[in-house]
Write an enzyme that holds these catalytic residues in place. Structure first.
Site, PDB file in Angstrom:
ATOM      1  N   LEU A   1     -19.290 140.654  35.711  1.00 32.20           N
ATOM      2  CA  LEU A   1     -19.748 141.911  35.124  1.00 32.20           C
ATOM      3  C   LEU A   1     -20.826 142.502  36.021  1.00 32.20           C
ATOM      4  O   LEU A   1     -21.842 141.847  36.285  1.00 32.20           O
ATOM      5  CB  LEU A   1     -20.327 141.670  33.718  1.00 32.20           C
TER       6      LEU A   1
ATOM      7  N   GLY B   1     -26.088 141.626  37.468  1.00 30.83           N
ATOM      8  CA  GLY B   1     -24.694 141.191  37.348  1.00 30.83           C
ATOM      9  C   GLY B   1     -24.638 139.809  36.733  1.00 30.83           C
ATOM     10  O   GLY B   1     -25.668 139.142  36.572  1.00 30.83           O
ATOM     11  N   LYS B   2     -23.478 139.397  36.326  1.00 30.12           N
ATOM     12  CA  LYS B   2     -23.282 138.037  35.781  1.00 30.12           C
ATOM     13  C   LYS B   2     -21.796 137.717  35.830  1.00 30.12           C
ATOM     14  O   LYS B   2     -20.969 138.616  35.692  1.00 30.12           O
ATOM     15  CB  LYS B   2     -23.729 137.991  34.313  1.00 30.12           C
ATOM     16  N   GLY B   3     -21.463 136.452  36.001  1.00 33.81           N
ATOM     17  CA  GLY B   3     -20.037 136.141  36.037  1.00 33.81           C
ATOM     18  C   GLY B   3     -19.776 134.662  35.974  1.00 33.81           C
ATOM     19  O   GLY B   3     -20.687 133.869  35.698  1.00 33.81           O
TER      20      GLY B   3
ATOM     21  N   ASP C   1     -26.042 129.276  38.096  1.00 31.04           N
ATOM     22  CA  ASP C   1     -26.342 129.425  36.668  1.00 31.04           C
ATOM     23  C   ASP C   1     -25.859 128.136  36.001  1.00 31.04           C
ATOM     24  O   ASP C   1     -25.795 127.088  36.659  1.00 31.04           O
ATOM     25  CB  ASP C   1     -25.603 130.672  36.156  1.00 31.04           C
TER      26      ASP C   1
END
Ligand code: NAD
Length: 418
Positions: free
Chosen positions: A65, A110-112, A151
């Protein structure tokens, strides 16, 4: 490696949105701009092929994202976990946009990740999957486009595989040092939190030597926060891991040795016993009612909630974890006039040093640990002063002030772009 508490948190996207809306109202920021900020720029979804060692072929769901890029490339973690929630990724990527604006690094949010439990894969399967995922998203990431980081269940080695597959170290941060990582990244989040606390003390004429702290979580962030508190004369009187709280009213003397003993013996309680430390061993939750000036949650999201917020005796909460307070806890603590120094400010030391790693990779430089620490100290002090100024001028909480500062900076970038 970060814990998995966010997966248990109550609708994180609603909570993240509420924080933005509250700050926008306080700063009189227009709805139109808030709507834009609450809209994610890109959602990338891929099916990543993996041939397992027994010959079976599976496809794993991968996603990224990209929330916002007004201030710079998207930046945020990649997590490998079977339960992926869109709301969670939406919230975490928005948090990254806010955090990066508060600490003032030139990144967006962002993150994913991948919907997989890495513990079910062999090392070579994990490497193969990571490399395939990198190929699938390669056209969407890049040192000037989107820079992922570790993460939940991802680490420096995995970041190294991504950098190698992509062909540029600056495409990810959080790499191991021999793979292009930065000195000081290990300590950065805990140390950054202590720099923030020391600056808060300075602004409020509080002598650190008179202060005590209780820290929930004795992993990467909690350990280094405890260590740098010790180094700066703040007495660490209580620590907690997932099993117990250990209380030493006179203060722990050497938390690095305590951490080595914990690694050897498996728990804080066993570590305290093995070192003959005069400490009381209590249930894990006792950390919240411990007598200390500062309580620093550095473990799970939503650790402080309406069921335990009333027990808190501290007058300052240092939010080292991401989202450690529920909205209900936040309201209860506000009524008790407890100062909450928020996560988007306090734990931004990690992303600040990720920025230094990215800079070193791009400029082909290697900074010493001391250079990293000195720069981090300046960056944290500047951010705390900037949030304190908004807090003072607008007579709002530190959380609303931090979000307000981020929104103002984002609005400035947006107006300069368009
Ligand atoms: P970690 O996995 O290294 O450590 C987590 C610690 O929490 C462990 O000691 C674990 O025993 C403890 N814990 C788990 N459940 C507990 C419970 N119920 N009571 C007390 N302790 C409990 O994780 P970390 O990297 O230290 O991250 C901690 C928090 O900080 C997370 O919220 C993470 O998102 C946030 N954070 C981490 C970084 C970073 O650079 N590592 C950066 C920003 C934010």
């Amino acid at each position: 490696m970060v814990n998995e508490g966010i997966l248990e948190a109550m609708n994180p996207w609603e909570e993240a949105k509420q924080n933005v809306i509250a700050a926008a109202q306080s700063a009189q920021i227009e709805d139109d701009f808030v709507d834009k900020l609450l809209t994610h720029e890109n959602t990338i979804q891929v099916q990543v092929p993996l041939v397992k060692e027994d010959g079976t072929k599976v496809h794993i769901h991968g996603y990224r994202l990209q929330h916002n890029s007004w201030r710079g490339p998207y930046k945020g973690g990649l997590r490998f976990h079977p339960q992926v929630s869109v709301d969670e990724a939406k919230a975490l990527s928005l948090w990254m946009t806010i955090k990066n604006a508060v600490i003032d690094v030139p990144f967006g949010g962002g993150k994913g990740g991948l919907a997989v439990d890495p513990k079910t894969l062999s090392k070579s399967e994990l490497e193969q999957l990571t490399r395939s995922f990198t190929r699938e998203i390669a056209q969407h990431i890049g040192p000037d486009v989107d820079v992922p980081a570790p993460d939940v269940n991802t680490n420096g080695e995995i970041m190294g595989w991504i950098a190698d597959e992509y062909g540029d170290a600056a495409v990810v941060t959080g790499k191991n040092i021999d793979g292009g990582g930065s000195e000081g990244r290990l300590e950065a989040t805990g140390l950054g939190g202590v720099y923030a606390l020391l600056e808060y003390f300075r602004l409020n004429n509080i002598d650190p030597a008179t202060q005590t702290i209780a820290i929930q979580g004795f992993g990467n962030v909690g350990l280094y926060a405890a260590h740098f508190c010790e180094q700066n004369g703040i007495k660490v009187v209580a620590l907690a891991d997932s099993k117990n709280t250990v209380i030493a009213s006179e203060g722990f003397k050497d938390v690095l040795t305590l951490a080595s003993a914990k690694r050897k013996h498996g728990s804080l309680a066993a570590a305290v016993e093995s070192l003959n430390i005069d400490a009381k061993v209590m249930p894990a939750d006792a950390i919240f009612s411990t007598h200390a000036d500062v309580l620093a949650p550095a473990a799970l999201e939503a650790a402080v909630h309406e069921g335990n917020a009333d027990d808190i005796k501290a007058s300052i909460i240092l939010e080292l974890a991401n989202g450690p307070l529920t909205i209900e806890a936040d309201q209860i603590l506000a009524k008790k006039q407890i100062t909450i120094i928020p996560d988007v400010l306090v734990n931004a030391g990690g992303v600040a040093v990720s920025y230094y790693e990215w800079l070193q990779n791009k400029q082909r430089e290697t900074w010493s640990k001391q250079q990293v620490f000195d720069r981090l100290e300046k960056q944290m002090i500047t951010a705390v002063k900037a949030v304190a100024a908004v807090q003072f001028d607008n007579k709002v909480t530190w959380r609303v002030a931090a979000y307000t500062l981020a929104l103002q900076r984002l609005q400035h970038s947006f107006l300069n772009k368009s």
